[in-house]
Design an enzyme around this catalytic site. Structure first.
Site, PDB file in Angstrom:
ATOM      1  CB  CYS A 125     -57.801   2.089  26.468  1.00 45.38           C
ATOM      2  SG  CYS A 125     -56.541   2.612  25.292  1.00 45.38           S
ATOM      3  CG  HIS A 126     -52.655   0.925  27.284  1.00 49.90           C
ATOM      4  ND1 HIS A 126     -53.082   1.436  26.025  1.00 49.90           N
ATOM      5  CD2 HIS A 126     -51.492   0.075  26.824  1.00 49.90           C
ATOM      6  CE1 HIS A 126     -52.351   1.203  25.170  1.00 49.90           C
ATOM      7  NE2 HIS A 126     -51.297   0.329  25.594  1.00 49.90           N
TER       8      HIS A 126
END
Length: 180
Positions: A113-114
């Site tokens: 994800c991030h």
């Protein structure tokens, strides 16, 4: 697919604001396959708090403060996302050194994800095919990565995934890298 990860040790590096599912679910899966999973975090807090969808979520116990952690003690590193978590960690030299030590030792580094923001800061995105949450596409491309929209990407010891829906494939890729 069942895995035998007995004897394998995995560090999960996180801080407050980690995406709850992206820490807890890979941890659960890797442990169910026999790995020992250690939550590593900066500071002296005995726990860190997750982010669940649009608000604070559950806390998890910190097993090892970052100040006493060494990549030598683990076989792989997992970097969960959440916006707050990697944005905090990418400004901390000890966190970046910990991540770099895994790559330098040829050990898998997995970010979801991030979490791949940390690959930008450590230079690990450069020259690799990667994926992430879509908003990181420009950051990863500007850092020399070849961004692609895929469930999971494995390139030269770096494993990346896009989002919580990819956790099963992400965890599977980590397990395969550990078993190799």
């Amino acid at each position: 697919m069942a895995h035998d990860l007995n004897g394998k040790r995995v560090a999960i590096l996180a801080s407050d604001g980690f995406e709850q599912s992206e820490l807890q679910e890979p941890k659960r899966l890797l442990e169910s396959w026999g790995a020992t999973v250690t939550v590593v975090a900066p500071g002296d807090a005995g726990e860190i708090r997750g982010w669940k969808e649009k608000d604070w979520g559950d806390s998890v116990t910190v097993d090892q403060p970052l100040s006493g952690a060494s990549a030598d003690n683990y076989d792989a590193l997992v970097l969960p996302g959440g916006v707050i978590n990697p944005d905090t960690l990418r400004t901390q030299a000890p966190a970046l050194a910990f991540i770099t030590a895994f790559a330098s030792a040829g050990k898998p580094v997995a970010a979801i994800c991030h979490g791949p923001w940390l690959l930008v800061e450590t230079g690990l995105a450069k020259g690799r095919k990667v994926t992430s949450w879509p908003s990181l596409k420009s950051d990863l491309s500007n850092a020399g990565g070849q961004w692609t929209d895929q469930e999971v990407v494995v390139d030269n010891g770096v494993i990346t995934s896009r989002k919580p829906d990819d956790i099963p494939a992400f965890s599977e890729a980590v397990a395969k890298a550990l078993a190799a």
